[in-house]
Design a protein around this motif. Structure first.
Motif, short mmCIF file in Angstrom:
data_model
loop_
_atom_site.label_atom_id
_atom_site.label_comp_id
_atom_site.label_asym_id
_atom_site.label_seq_id
_atom_site.Cartn_x
_atom_site.Cartn_y
_atom_site.Cartn_z
N ALA A 45 -0.93 -1.93 0.87
CA ALA A 45 -0.76 -3.24 1.51
C ALA A 45 -2.07 -3.77 2.07
O ALA A 45 -2.55 -4.83 1.66
N VAL A 46 -2.65 -3.00 2.98
CA VAL A 46 -3.84 -3.53 3.68
C VAL A 46 -5.04 -3.64 2.74
O VAL A 46 -5.72 -4.67 2.71
N HIS B 117 -3.43 -5.26 -1.07
CA HIS B 117 -2.49 -6.38 -0.94
C HIS B 117 -1.44 -6.35 -2.07
O HIS B 117 -0.90 -7.39 -2.45
N ALA B 118 -1.20 -5.15 -2.63
CA ALA B 118 -0.24 -5.06 -3.74
C ALA B 118 1.19 -5.27 -3.26
O ALA B 118 2.00 -5.87 -3.97
N LEU B 119 1.49 -4.77 -2.08
CA LEU B 119 2.85 -4.90 -1.54
C LEU B 119 2.76 -5.28 -0.07
O LEU B 119 1.74 -5.08 0.56
#
Lengths: 511, 315
Positions: B156-157, B160-162
């Motif tokens: 995520a961080v 930024h995939a999920l």
């Protein structure tokens, strides 16, 4: 059967599985499917992360960030100071004897479409004077005798005695406009009823608060955004991760240690916040000894605390009066500066027991702050035992007057230093949990003098008296301001926080 | 079988009543109350007292408990101090989110555990089995919250995939969005569960594969896949079913830490928040739900045991 062929077959299957997951992840990542619950700025829409919002009653809070979105107050202060800006009140005149104020209300409407009237202000004042339902407005309103509707948009408020202009303005700044028929704790518990820039669209106490622009807002052209969504987080790190991953556009009330990892990528905005105060319970030993309190007050290293606990963010304070207030006297930071030798000498003269227990709340930084204080106290021969407490238990014991000493926050005193005695239970003139029936009469008199000083000379004298009484009493020793911090995507501008720490969303916009 | 069922239901009710008293007592033993939190950080003593009276918290604890029991018997679990919403409604909003996360997590865990457990049992000395042993050891050793943080940072961080946070979207209405917002928390809960299930399955299957009846079945010329699936698996499933039941119970009870880390609006986060706020009615209702889930799953597991192994129901 050898392992190798089986291994190859299974490896193939495993690889296919991994490849499938790898292929699916970008698919999920890219999806903006309908039903997507969360944010990212979309021109006129923003998603902000915050800690949980509990209620919509403006009488019940001094610092809930969302409140100003729903309610207009009689006046606003321009950001960064105390220049008055007409808001719910179009104009006002304070009587020449300082015993009344006549307020002309703006022609504006509540969210339900009804015009704001003088009767709404009268009902609001009545509630503010009711100790059972007035909450945070009870003490700041104690100078008011009555409110009378002169006509539909004019209200006159009479005072018990002549009151300093600053007190009246601070009161108007804190007075929300609420429809008379909705103005009670029960009616506002879960549904706001104001005239502010945003209306409530959706409130799910565990997930989100959605606000939409109030098209009838009195300040034309504002608010700039069509919709704002607050997403609630219990965990600060989860909120920071959400900001970093783009789930939210901004994160409100960050912890100080978040700043280092966010400042290069995001705008970190500072609000005026509150003050960290070291309280000693003058109602129980060993702190019933004023000379001992004065000695320990000299052993609090503000610079070290600001540097190590607040990461350099914050200003030192000595008395619990906010910098920016006319009553803030920075000379005590020099005359009563951190000095372990002086503290040791005073402690020796003070006598009495040299040990106590300090309650430590679960507030971020509270533990580190108390450890620094404990370490310095030890150097002068005073043993402080730290007792960590869960937040609710801490507040419960604090307000019950059971804590020997602790660090706790104190709200902004605005421009009137006399407001030091409002709000929390550690500094009022009556029902003071820290001093019980030992609140010095000189303190009560000094607070009253501040609130009633109507000319510059009297104010100077009263503010000086109040500072001296607080410093001499030494049950509430200022440490530093505790700024409120927010992290925002660089594309967001117009962020502002007022002196109460209310978020001002009118000007918020994205580029 | 019916006597067995009746006995279990009787035990179920006794545990339920005892649990309600225990939860009430524990929650009230906590210092501080909802009035302190609800009145806000700037409230004074009299303001907190007024809030306490408004919430009915000034009544004796026993009276409050009896009022709650009276309401619960008539189907009213009370009202949240904060949302003023009924507890039943509050729970009804959170339970689907937790059920969805639990089912997804359990499906993922089973998808990982069954092949791994079977492979380790059947090919214990293969290179892949050794690698998978490493996965099991690591999966059991790594705390779920740490794995959750790793997932957040990497997927995520950094990339930024999920999304870094979870959220509840009804799977049947928006399956892709539902997966997107719950896949990371589901992985975080699935990994640890998969390792436990795989270990039990591997041990159990490995033991069964040594039994005489397996040798007999093989001697009869039955295909190896049929030996494993039809004969060995059914016998090895017993302890595994128990573990799956317990795992599912704890997932349905709300994975407090994972839900808090991902900000997932499930039952665990609701309980976590409500305990902090001393929202007694919500805590009581939520914990009772968890107790009921555990008891029902226990009952189901026992019944499934009896189905899988006739000796149990005859005993």
């Amino acid at each position: 059967m050898t392992d190798l062929p089986g291994l190859s077959r299974r490896s193939l299957l495993v690889s296919a599985g991994v490849a499938g997951i790898a292929a699916a992840t970008p698919g999920l990542a890219g999806c903006g499917a309908s039903g997507d619950p969360a944010g990212g700025a979309h021109g006129d829409r923003l998603t902000l992360g915050t800690t949980q919002i509990m209620q919509f009653d403006p009488y019940q809070t001094n610092s809930a960030l969302h409140i100003h979105s729903f309610y207009s107050y009689l006046i606003d202060y321009a950001p960064g100071g105390y220049r008055t800006v007409p808001a719910g009140a179009e104009k006002w005149t304070i009587g020449s004897d300082f015993r009344s104020v006549t307020i002309t209300l703006r022609a504006a409407k509540f969210h339900d479409g009804r015009a704001i009237s003088a009767e709404d202000v009268v009902a609001g004042v009545k509630r503010a004077l009711n100790p059972k339902d007035g909450f945070t407005l009870v003490q700041p309103s104690e100078f008011i005798e009555k409110a009378t509707a002169v006509d539909k948009r004019t209200v006159r408020i009479d005072f018990h005695y002549a009151v300093a202009e600053g007190i009246v303005l601070d009161w108007m700044f804190s007075f929300p406009l609420v429809p008379a028929d909705h103005n009670s704790g029960a009616a506002l518990a879960n549904k706001p009823a104001g005239s502010g820039p945003f209306r409530l669209v959706e409130y799910d106490p565990n997930r989100r608060l959605r606000l939409a622009r109030n098209a009838d807002y009195w300040d034309k052209g504002k608010p700039r955004l069509k919709e704002i969504e607050f997403r609630f987080f219990q965990d600060d790190q989860a909120m920071v991760s959400a900001l970093q991953s783009g789930d939210v556009d901004g994160a409100m009330y960050l912890e100080f240690n978040d700043v280092a990892q966010l400042k290069d990528q995001f705008t970190v905005a500072q609000g005026s916040g509150r003050m960290d105060i070291f309280f000693m319970n003058g109602g129980m030993p060993p702190f019933d000894n004023v000379r001992l309190r004065q000695a320990l007050a000299r052993a609090i290293d503000r610079e070290k605390i600001i540097k190590q606990v607040r990461f350099g963010i914050g200003d030192p304070v000595y008395a619990p009066i906010m910098p920016g207030s006319a009553g803030f006297d920075k000379s005590y930071l020099t005359s009563h500066a951190f000095d372990l030798d002086a503290a040791a000498r005073l402690l020796k003269k003070a006598g009495g027991e040299r040990r106590a227990t300090a309650a430590v709340s679960s507030d971020p930084g509270a533990s580190q702050m108390m450890q620094i204080i404990q370490d310095d106290f030890k150097k002068i021969g005073f043993e402080l035992t730290l007792k960590p407490m869960e937040a609710t238990a801490f507040l419960n014991d604090l307000f019950a007057g059971k804590l020997e000493c602790c660090v706790a926050n104190q709200p902004n005193t605005l421009q009137s230093p006399g407001l030091v005695a409002r709000g929390r239970a550690m500094l009022p003139s009556q029902d003071n949990v820290m001093m019980k029936n030992r609140v010095p009469q000189s303190y009560i008199d000094a607070v009253h003098a501040c609130n009633t000083a109507t000319n510059a000379a009297a104010q100077r004298d009263a503010y000086a008296r109040l500072n001296k009484v607080i410093v001499d009493g030494a049950w509430a020793v200022g440490i530093s301001t505790k700024k409120s911090l927010a992290g925002l995507r660089r594309q967001i501008s117009g962020y502002a926080v007022d002196q109460r720490d209310y978020l001002i969303l009118d000007n918020l916009r994205t580029r | 079988m019916s006597a067995y069922l009746l006995r279990r239901v009787g035990q179920f009710l006794v545990v339920l009543v005892l649990a309600s008293i225990a939860v009430w007592a524990m929650v009230y033993a906590l210092p501080g109350d909802a009035a302190t939190v609800l009145a806000g950080p700037d409230a004074s003593g009299p303001q907190i007292a007024a809030t306490r009276a408004r919430l009915g918290l000034d009544k004796p604890v026993v009276v409050q408990y009896l009022l709650w029991v009276k309401g619960a018997v008539t189907g009213h679990l009370g009202q949240s101090f904060y949302s003023a919403d009924s507890v039943s409604h509050t729970l009804a909003e959170r339970i689907p989110a937790t059920v969805q996360l639990a089912v997804l997590g359990m499906l993922l865990a089973l998808l990982i555990a069954i092949p791994i457990g079977t492979l380790i049992a059947l090919r214990p000395r293969s290179l892949l089995a050794r690698l998978l042993h490493g996965y099991l050891t690591a999966g059991l050793a790594i705390p779920s919250f740490w794995l959750a943080l790793l997932l957040i940072i990497t997927l995520a961080v950094r990339t930024h995939a999920l999304p870094a946070t979870g959220d509840y979207v009804n799977f049947w209405q928006h399956p892709v969005a539902a997966l997107r917002w719950s896949i990371l928390p589901a992985i975080a809960v699935a990994v640890h569960g998969s390792c436990i299930i795989a270990r039990f399955l591997a041990t159990s299957l490995s033991e069964v594969m040594q039994r005489d009846f397996i040798r007999t079945v093989r001697a009869k010329g039955v295909r190896e896949s049929r030996v494993v699936i039809r004969h060995a698996m059914r016998n090895a499933a017993l302890p595994t079913v128990t573990v799956v039941g317990i795992q599912l119970g704890s997932l349905l009870g709300g994975t407090v830490v994972i839900e808090a880390l991902f900000n997932y609006p499930g039952l665990g986060r609701l309980l976590y928040t409500s305990i902090g706020q001393r929202d007694y009615a919500v805590v009581q209702g939520g914990v009772l739900f968890v107790v009921v889930v555990f008891l029902v799953l226990n009952l189901l597991v026992d019944l499934l045991y009896a189905y899988l192994d006739p000796r149990i129901r005859l005993a």
